[in-house]
Enzyme design. Sequence first.
Site, PDB file in Angstrom:
ATOM      1  N   SER A  59       0.836  -1.198   0.000  1.00  0.00           N
ATOM      2  CA  SER A  59       0.000   0.000   0.000  1.00  0.00           C
ATOM      3  C   SER A  59       0.867   1.243   0.000  1.00  0.00           C
ATOM      4  O   SER A  59       1.900   1.289   0.682  1.00  0.00           O
ATOM      5  CB  SER A  59      -0.910   0.012   1.229  1.00  0.00           C
ATOM      6  OG  SER A  59      -1.561   1.263   1.369  1.00  0.00           O
ATOM      7  N   TYR A  89      -5.021  -0.782   9.270  1.00  0.00           N
ATOM      8  CA  TYR A  89      -4.804  -1.174   7.873  1.00  0.00           C
ATOM      9  C   TYR A  89      -3.362  -0.877   7.453  1.00  0.00           C
ATOM     10  O   TYR A  89      -2.654  -1.757   6.942  1.00  0.00           O
ATOM     11  CB  TYR A  89      -5.778  -0.449   6.956  1.00  0.00           C
ATOM     12  CG  TYR A  89      -5.460  -0.641   5.493  1.00  0.00           C
ATOM     13  CD1 TYR A  89      -5.763  -1.853   4.860  1.00  0.00           C
ATOM     14  CD2 TYR A  89      -4.828   0.351   4.746  1.00  0.00           C
ATOM     15  CE1 TYR A  89      -5.452  -2.062   3.525  1.00  0.00           C
ATOM     16  CE2 TYR A  89      -4.513   0.147   3.407  1.00  0.00           C
ATOM     17  CZ  TYR A  89      -4.827  -1.050   2.802  1.00  0.00           C
ATOM     18  OH  TYR A  89      -4.515  -1.251   1.481  1.00  0.00           O
TER      19      TYR A  89
END
Length: 316
Positions: free
Chosen positions: A189, A204
Site C-alpha cells: 500500500s 490497515y
Amino acid sequence: MAVEAPFWFTSLAGLGAVYLSVVFLRLLPYLVLYLRQPKDLRRCYGSWAVITGPTTGLGRSMAMELARLGFNLVLLDLHPDNLREVSDTIREAHSVQTKTVVFDLSLVGTEKGDEAMRRLREAVEGVDVGMLVNNAAVAKPGALYFHEADVERLVTMIRVNAMALTEVTAAVLPGMVKRGRGAIVNVGSGSTVAVPSFPLYTVYSSSKRYVEQLSSSLYVEYKSKGIDVQLQVPFYVHTNMLSSAVKERMLLPAFVATADDYTRAAVRWIGHGPIAVPVAGQQLQWFLAAVVPEFAHNWYRLRKHLQHRAILWNLN
C-alpha cells in the site's frame, strides 16, 4: 561585458537541475522497462499461479492478466459462487486450467482455517506453482478513530492482511525452493511507502507495513534460491477498498488508476527488484511525496481522513 548572475539565482538553478535529474532517473526504469521485450513469466517461473482474492478488483484483473499470459490458476476466495463464476470466465476466455479453494482468510489459526490450509496444500501438491500473488486484503471499517472501531473487525483485518498472507506463503514457498524458481508478489500500500503516517486507517496501514517488511526480508533470503519476492505498491485504484462516496468526492481522477491498467503495468514489473510502484504516474507521486516535510504529511492526512470519516458517518 557579461553580467555575472547573482549567487542565489545560480544556487536555485542548480537545485532545480538536480531535482529534475532525480525525477528523470526515478522514471528512467519505467521507460527502459516499457521499451524492452516483456519477460516470459511462465517460462521463467512455472506454469501455475496462486492468487488470493481473485473475484473482484485488482485480484480479478491480475487473475485475468496471468491467464492471458498462459498461467493455470489456483484461486482462493471465501465465496464459492464468486469463485465458480471467475473460474468459468477465465477458462472460457483463455483456455487455461483452474482450481478453486474456498478459504475464508479471516479464519486462519482456527480449526476451519486449518482445514482450508489443508485443501490449499492438496491443491498445490505436485503442481508447478511458479507464482504466488498475495492480493487479498481488508480495509474496512474505513476512516475511524481507533477507539471508535469494533476491535473484532480490526483483529479480522490483521488476520487477513498479515497472518493469512504469511500462512499462504508458507504453504507455497517450499515447492518453489524445491524447484529452484518462483515469484512471490505481495500487494502492499502507498500508505506505508509514501507517507509517514496514515491516521484513521491505522490498523490497515500497520498491517501493510508488516507486508512491506516481510517482503523485503524474504527478497534477500530467497534471491539466491531463484525466487523473486516483490512488494507491489498501488496508490489509489478504482476498487472496492474505498467507498464509492469517498472516491467520488475526495480523489482526483488523474491520480486514480483502473484495476486493469494497474495490473497490465504490474505484471511487467514482476522479477524486477524488491519493490515496485508499477504505474509511472503513481511513481511520480511517490517521488513528490518524499520532498514534503513529515509535519505537512501528518497535517494533510489527518485533515483528509477526517473528511473521509465525515462522509462515512453521513452514509450510516
